[in-house]
Design a protein around this motif. Structure first.
Motif, mmCIF file in Angstrom:
data_model
loop_
_atom_site.group_PDB
_atom_site.id
_atom_site.type_symbol
_atom_site.label_atom_id
_atom_site.label_comp_id
_atom_site.label_asym_id
_atom_site.label_seq_id
_atom_site.Cartn_x
_atom_site.Cartn_y
_atom_site.Cartn_z
ATOM 1 N N GLY A 1 0.839 -1.191 0.000
ATOM 2 C CA GLY A 1 0.000 0.000 0.000
ATOM 3 C C GLY A 1 0.877 1.245 0.000
ATOM 4 N N ILE A 2 0.548 2.185 -0.862
ATOM 5 C CA ILE A 2 1.274 3.452 -0.941
ATOM 6 C C ILE A 2 0.505 4.560 -0.246
ATOM 7 N N GLY A 3 -0.781 4.605 -0.454
ATOM 8 C CA GLY A 3 -1.596 5.639 0.179
ATOM 9 C C GLY A 3 -3.046 5.468 -0.181
ATOM 10 N N CYS A 4 -3.869 6.199 0.539
ATOM 11 C CA CYS A 4 -5.300 6.259 0.251
ATOM 12 C C CYS A 4 -5.601 7.648 -0.282
ATOM 13 N N CYS A 5 -6.218 7.709 -1.430
ATOM 14 C CA CYS A 5 -6.629 8.975 -2.036
ATOM 15 C C CYS A 5 -8.091 9.175 -1.658
ATOM 16 N N ILE A 6 -8.324 10.042 -0.661
ATOM 17 C CA ILE A 6 -9.713 10.296 -0.270
ATOM 18 C C ILE A 6 -10.262 11.393 -1.164
ATOM 19 N N LEU A 7 -11.534 11.238 -1.533
ATOM 20 C CA LEU A 7 -12.128 12.126 -2.525
ATOM 21 C C LEU A 7 -13.572 12.467 -2.174
ATOM 22 N N GLY A 8 -14.021 13.591 -2.681
ATOM 23 C CA GLY A 8 -15.412 13.977 -2.538
ATOM 24 C C GLY A 8 -15.610 15.405 -3.012
ATOM 25 N N TYR A 9 -16.850 15.851 -2.883
ATOM 26 C CA TYR A 9 -17.144 17.246 -3.193
ATOM 27 C C TYR A 9 -16.724 18.070 -1.988
ATOM 28 N N PRO A 10 -15.911 19.100 -2.193
ATOM 29 C CA PRO A 10 -15.421 19.868 -1.048
ATOM 30 C C PRO A 10 -16.545 20.638 -0.361
ATOM 31 N N ASP A 11 -16.466 20.674 0.957
ATOM 32 C CA ASP A 11 -17.380 21.478 1.768
ATOM 33 C C ASP A 11 -16.568 22.584 2.440
ATOM 34 N N MET A 12 -15.644 23.125 1.681
ATOM 35 C CA MET A 12 -14.761 24.196 2.131
ATOM 36 C C MET A 12 -14.172 24.853 0.894
ATOM 37 N N THR A 13 -13.598 26.006 1.070
ATOM 38 C CA THR A 13 -12.906 26.673 -0.028
ATOM 39 C C THR A 13 -11.491 26.127 -0.110
ATOM 40 N N LEU A 14 -11.125 25.668 -1.291
ATOM 41 C CA LEU A 14 -9.771 25.151 -1.499
ATOM 42 C C LEU A 14 -8.896 26.291 -1.995
ATOM 43 N N GLU A 15 -7.955 26.687 -1.166
ATOM 44 C CA GLU A 15 -7.081 27.806 -1.505
ATOM 45 C C GLU A 15 -5.629 27.351 -1.487
ATOM 46 N N PRO A 16 -4.836 27.878 -2.428
ATOM 47 C CA PRO A 16 -3.410 27.509 -2.441
ATOM 48 C C PRO A 16 -2.740 27.895 -1.121
ATOM 49 N N LYS A 17 -1.847 27.059 -0.664
ATOM 50 C CA LYS A 17 -1.087 27.330 0.562
ATOM 51 C C LYS A 17 0.194 28.073 0.200
ATOM 52 N N GLU A 18 0.676 28.855 1.135
ATOM 53 C CA GLU A 18 1.953 29.534 0.938
ATOM 54 C C GLU A 18 3.052 28.481 0.834
ATOM 55 N N LYS A 19 3.981 28.718 -0.037
ATOM 56 C CA LYS A 19 5.098 27.804 -0.234
ATOM 57 C C LYS A 19 6.327 28.345 0.502
ATOM 58 N N ILE A 20 7.068 27.471 1.108
ATOM 59 C CA ILE A 20 8.275 27.859 1.826
ATOM 60 C C ILE A 20 9.325 28.288 0.803
ATOM 61 N N PRO A 21 9.836 29.484 0.934
ATOM 62 C CA PRO A 21 10.830 29.963 -0.030
ATOM 63 C C PRO A 21 12.207 29.356 0.235
ATOM 64 N N GLY A 22 13.105 29.558 -0.723
ATOM 65 C CA GLY A 22 14.492 29.161 -0.558
ATOM 66 C C GLY A 22 14.756 27.679 -0.746
ATOM 67 N N ARG A 23 13.901 26.999 -1.493
ATOM 68 C CA ARG A 23 14.063 25.558 -1.679
ATOM 69 C C ARG A 23 14.536 25.194 -3.082
ATOM 70 N N VAL A 24 14.853 26.188 -3.880
ATOM 71 C CA VAL A 24 15.273 25.924 -5.262
ATOM 72 C C VAL A 24 16.662 26.514 -5.475
ATOM 73 N N TYR A 25 17.531 25.712 -6.071
ATOM 74 C CA TYR A 25 18.896 26.138 -6.368
ATOM 75 C C TYR A 25 19.116 25.979 -7.867
ATOM 76 N N TYR A 26 19.612 27.018 -8.484
ATOM 77 C CA TYR A 26 19.923 26.988 -9.925
ATOM 78 C C TYR A 26 21.436 26.871 -10.104
ATOM 79 N N VAL A 27 21.842 25.991 -10.966
ATOM 80 C CA VAL A 27 23.257 25.832 -11.276
ATOM 81 C C VAL A 27 23.423 26.154 -12.759
ATOM 82 N N ASP A 28 24.172 27.212 -13.025
ATOM 83 C CA ASP A 28 24.383 27.639 -14.413
ATOM 84 C C ASP A 28 25.597 26.966 -15.004
#
Length: 172
Positions: A145-172
């Protein structure tokens, strides 16, 4: 912005669901998205068990709570569950199942539906009770088992969460 990318970026987990089950067409489309997930060497080891029976959903929720050693409903009252299992025959089976689960959650969100990844499926289906359920359902193989995907019609507003900054590194 491309609508698919927008849905991926804005996706948010749902923890409040209406009691109505998703329509078969909606479930089928979410499953199709899961089946389309990449897998190592295209082995396609993912297996999905779609559960809409309220008694079985309640039983699965109780099994999941027992793994945590708690009471309550770790499925947040979601009426529908897709259990993601994978054949353990390849070295990438955890990643393969995870990608499928992610695809299904992204598809559900893009369709305006609520979804959430619930852990502990590994422990649920390693148990005697979990193995008995798989056998009863005719699901065979050396599965984890990997996980359970629970599903349904939302009874809440689905809003994007703030993302933690500083997690991406670019190498040129």
């Amino acid at each position: 912005m491309n609508e698919a990318v927008k849905a991926i970026i804005e996706r948010s987990s749902c923890n409040q669901f209406k009691p109505e089950h998703l329509k078969k067409e909606e479930i089928d489309l979410i499953v199709k998205a899961g089946l389309a997930a990449p897998s190592g060497m295209n082995r396609q080891p993912q297996r999905f068990v779609v559960v809409q029976n309220p008694e079985v959903v309640k039983k699965l929720s109780a099994m999941n709570a027992a793994v945590m050693g708690r009471d309550g409903d770790p499925f947040y009252g979601a009426p529908d569950v897709i259990i993601v299992l994978v054949e353990k025959s390849s070295s990438t089976y955890v990643q393969d199942g995870s990608l499928a689960l992610g695809n299904m959650l992204n598809a559900a969100y893009a369709m305006g539906l609520g979804g959430r990844w619930i852990n502990r499926a590994k422990e649920m289906f390693e148990s005697a009770e979990g193995k008995a359920l798989l056998k009863e359902w005719g699901v065979e193989g050396d599965l984890e088992g990997i996980g359970c995907c629970i599903l349904g019609y939302p009874d809440m507003t689905l809003e994007p969460k703030e993302k933690i900054p500083g997690r991406v590194y670019y190498v040129d």
